[in-house]
Scaffold this active site. Structure first.
Site, short mmCIF file in Angstrom:
data_model
loop_
_atom_site.label_atom_id
_atom_site.label_comp_id
_atom_site.label_asym_id
_atom_site.label_seq_id
_atom_site.Cartn_x
_atom_site.Cartn_y
_atom_site.Cartn_z
N ASP A 86 -11.56 -32.81 -3.95
CA ASP A 86 -12.15 -33.26 -5.20
C ASP A 86 -13.17 -34.36 -4.89
OD1 ASP A 86 -11.77 -32.64 -8.13
OD2 ASP A 86 -11.89 -34.82 -8.16
N GLY B 195 -25.94 -29.94 -6.40
CA GLY B 195 -25.48 -30.97 -7.33
C GLY B 195 -26.39 -32.19 -7.37
N LYS C 28 -26.78 -34.28 6.41
CA LYS C 28 -25.77 -34.57 5.38
C LYS C 28 -24.35 -34.27 5.90
CE LYS C 28 -23.95 -33.42 0.88
NZ LYS C 28 -23.76 -32.42 -0.18
P1 ITT Z 1 -14.02 -27.11 -7.18
O1 ITT Z 1 -13.72 -25.72 -7.61
O2 ITT Z 1 -13.82 -27.34 -5.70
O3 ITT Z 1 -13.31 -28.15 -8.01
P2 ITT Z 1 -16.39 -28.32 -8.35
O4 ITT Z 1 -17.85 -28.03 -8.21
O5 ITT Z 1 -15.81 -28.32 -9.73
O6 ITT Z 1 -15.60 -27.29 -7.41
P3 ITT Z 1 -15.82 -31.17 -7.94
O7 ITT Z 1 -15.16 -31.33 -9.27
O8 ITT Z 1 -15.14 -31.78 -6.76
O9 ITT Z 1 -16.05 -29.63 -7.59
O10 ITT Z 1 -17.29 -31.71 -7.92
C1 ITT Z 1 -17.91 -32.09 -9.09
C2 ITT Z 1 -19.38 -31.94 -9.02
O11 ITT Z 1 -19.90 -33.01 -8.25
C3 ITT Z 1 -19.93 -30.68 -8.39
O12 ITT Z 1 -19.95 -29.62 -9.28
C4 ITT Z 1 -21.32 -31.15 -8.00
O13 ITT Z 1 -22.19 -31.08 -9.10
C5 ITT Z 1 -21.06 -32.58 -7.62
N1 ITT Z 1 -20.87 -32.71 -6.18
C6 ITT Z 1 -19.73 -32.57 -5.46
N2 ITT Z 1 -19.97 -32.75 -4.16
C7 ITT Z 1 -21.29 -33.02 -4.05
C8 ITT Z 1 -22.16 -33.28 -3.00
O14 ITT Z 1 -21.73 -33.29 -1.76
N3 ITT Z 1 -23.44 -33.50 -3.26
C9 ITT Z 1 -23.91 -33.49 -4.51
N4 ITT Z 1 -23.18 -33.23 -5.58
C10 ITT Z 1 -21.87 -33.00 -5.36
#
Ligand code: ITT
Length: 188
Positions: free
Chosen positions: A65, A141, A163
């Protein structure tokens, strides 16, 4: 060695695969229902999700997460980063920060691993700042607006190779890799 990552996000899967490859750890996607509790702390969210899955799927299952905590917004969006990205997007976040002198932010990643019937959580954190405008084409993201401290470029400008060496995710999964390697050498 192989872990089974429970995620709906193909970018995460690709990044974790690249981060773990040098350790000889393969990553497979496990399609399973992930229960996400509401909490400010990504470690607690990942731990609780993994606890539910460990009993069902066993060792080497991993839940990750990630949250982006922006200081001037009281830590928003934090663990709600996915919802905020999907709704107001990068332009909405930049609008909220219009005129803000303090643009400090931190990316936090928690990787929860099922091992020996228990859950272990590994953390990674990168401090940085929110750019004035999106820059760069790499990553996903919030990468075009997150500038890691001391680098002057966004994650998206730095590109995957850089990264995945320095990121919040790289830190968390390097710790997880070290733990798995230690566990494997104990068994050998
Ligand atoms: P899961 O199914 O693994 O939960 P998710 O995309 O919902 O996938 P998260 O809740 O952990 O995952 O992440 C929330 C958001 O944060 C994700 O959708 C991206 O928009 C952003 N995010 C996560 N990791 C990132 C990264 O390394 N760089 C940029 N944005 C990131």
């Amino acid at each position: 060695m192989r872990i089974r990552l429970v995620t709906s996000n193909p970018h995460k899967l690709a990044e974790v695969s690249q981060i773990l490859a040098p350790y000889g750890i393969e990553v497979e996607r496990l399609s399973a229902e992930k229960v996400e509790i509401q909490h400010d702390d990504v470690a607690e969210i990942a731990r609780r999700a993994a606890e539910n899955l460990c009993a069902q799927y066993g060792d080497y299952v991993v839940v990750e997460d990630t949250g982006l905590y922006i200081e001037a917004l009281g830590g928003f969006p934090g663990p709600y980063a996915e919802y905020v990205y999907r709704t107001i997007g990068l332009s909405g976040v930049l609008k909220l920060l219009e005129g803000a002198a303090n643009r400090r932010a931190v990316f936090k990643c928690a990787a929860a691993l099922c091992l020996g019937g228990r859950v272990e959580v590994f953390l990674g954190e990168v401090r940085g700042a929110i750019a004035q405008a999106p820059r760069g084409t790499g990553g996903f993201g919030y990468d075009p607006i997150f500038v890691p401290e001391g680098l002057g470029y966004t994650y998206a400008e730095l590109g995957d190779d850089v990264k995945n060496k320095i990121s919040h995710r790289a830190q968390a999964f390097s710790k997880l890799a070290a733990r798995l390697t230690a566990a494997a050498s104990k068994r050998a």
